[in-house]
Design a protein around this motif. Structure first.
Motif, PDB file in Angstrom:
ATOM      1  N   GLN A 119       0.810  -1.212   0.000  1.00 44.44           N
ATOM      2  CA  GLN A 119       0.000   0.000   0.000  1.00 44.44           C
ATOM      3  C   GLN A 119       0.843   1.263   0.000  1.00 44.44           C
ATOM      4  OE1 GLN A 119      -2.313   0.827   3.431  1.00 44.44           O
ATOM      5  NE2 GLN A 119      -0.674   0.566   4.891  1.00 44.44           N
ATOM      6  N   GLY A 122      -4.834  -2.689   4.113  1.00 43.52           N
ATOM      7  CA  GLY A 122      -4.020  -3.420   3.147  1.00 43.52           C
ATOM      8  C   GLY A 122      -2.785  -4.043   3.774  1.00 43.52           C
ATOM      9  N   GLN A 141      -3.505   1.382  -5.583  1.00 42.91           N
ATOM     10  CA  GLN A 141      -3.970   1.805  -4.272  1.00 42.91           C
ATOM     11  C   GLN A 141      -4.867   3.043  -4.375  1.00 42.91           C
ATOM     12  OE1 GLN A 141      -3.557   0.334  -1.419  1.00 42.91           O
ATOM     13  NE2 GLN A 141      -4.485   1.890  -0.102  1.00 42.91           N
TER      14      GLN A 141
END
Length: 291
Positions: A27, A44, A262
């Protein structure tokens, strides 16, 4: 087996283990990481290098708070290398199957029947939970065993690649898609089993693997055989749930494949919610067709 395009695209492989395919990104740095390199973060997962950098940047107060909250747990982070959601689904489904044997009528209470959604037509109670609970009950030990074996086989590969939250969302929405297809095509059928959700896993697996450039000939053969079996008369298999789950899984797989970054997390969630809303809206069609 992979094709040349797949092997040439290094974004499809862990940056620390170039021979390991993955669909999960750190992430922070957005590099691809395999399950062994994943450390669960607040949102994440992050890679070992980013984890080390994060720890170096912590203030003394943050380090003290982290030690306090992690005391007794043995570790601050959770490993992402095990298909925990897959095992949990199998465990819950197994527990429900045992309860079926002990509690008469439980299968009938949880099975899906389209009429349970339309009390104005059937005169019965409104029981919308059946859209999902049908995936928890099975008609026999073999039905239960084969479905859970299929879930285990595909879950061990797909869950680490997608991540736990995506995998769980795929399974649940896939179960919903299977029930919606039954309501649209065969509203008089009582349906049990996790086949719709499992076919959703197959559908997503094919789309994601294709997007990454992997060779999918073998999985297509297995998928085709299982799909055709559902159309054989006398088998007692709901091909409608299979088709609904497969289509739902393919759509969700495309969403995952196209919103991998992301920064696209919000868009990904929004598209999943939108597709779920579409499925629910489709339930307005059966009263028009069969009312």
């Amino acid at each position: 087996m992979t094709n040349p395009g797949f092997a040439a695209n290094r974004d499809n492989f862990c940056y620390r283990h170039p021979d390991r395919q993955s669909f999960v990104l750190c992430q922070r740095c957005l590099r691809t990481i395999c399950p062994e390199c994943q450390t669960q973060a607040a949102v994440g997962v992050i890679c070992p290098e980013c984890l080390a950098e994060q720890r170096r940047d912590q203030t003394p107060a943050q380090k003290k708070a982290q030690r306090r909250w992690s005391r007794g747990s043995g570790s601050v982070a959770l490993s992402g290398d095990k298909p925990v959601v897959t095992y949990a689904i199998i465990g819950v489904t197994a527990a429900i199957y045992v309860l079926q044997l002990l509690v008469p009528g439980l299968q009938s209470l949880l099975a899906f029947y389209a009429g349970s959604l339309y009390p104005q037509l059937t005169g019965g109670p409104f029981e919308p939970w059946r859209l999902l609970t049908a995936a928890l009950v099975h008609s026999s030990f073999w039905h239960f065993g084969l479905n859970m074996l299929a879930l285990l086989m595909i879950g061990r590969s797909l869950e680490p690649a997608l991540g736990r939250a995506r995998f769980f969302a795929l399974y649940v929405i896939g179960a919903l898609g299977g029930s919606v297809a039954v309501a649209l095509i065969a509203p008089n059928q009582f349906v049990v089993g996790a086949s719709g959700a499992i076919f959703a896993l197959f559908g997503a697996f094919v789309v994601v693997a294709r997007h990454l450039g992997a060779e999918i000939g073998g999985i297509l053969i297995v998928l085709g055989i299982n799909l055709v079996i559902g159309f054989i008369p006398g088998m007692g298999i709901s091909w409608q749930a299979h088709v609904g789950g497969l289509i739902t899984g393919a759509v969700i797989g495309m969403i995952f494949a196209r919103t991998r970054q992301q920064r696209q997390r919000g868009l990904q969630i929004g598209l999943l919610v939108a597709w779920t809303v579409v499925l629910v809206l489709l339930l307005l069609v059966p009263p028009v067709l069969y009312g």
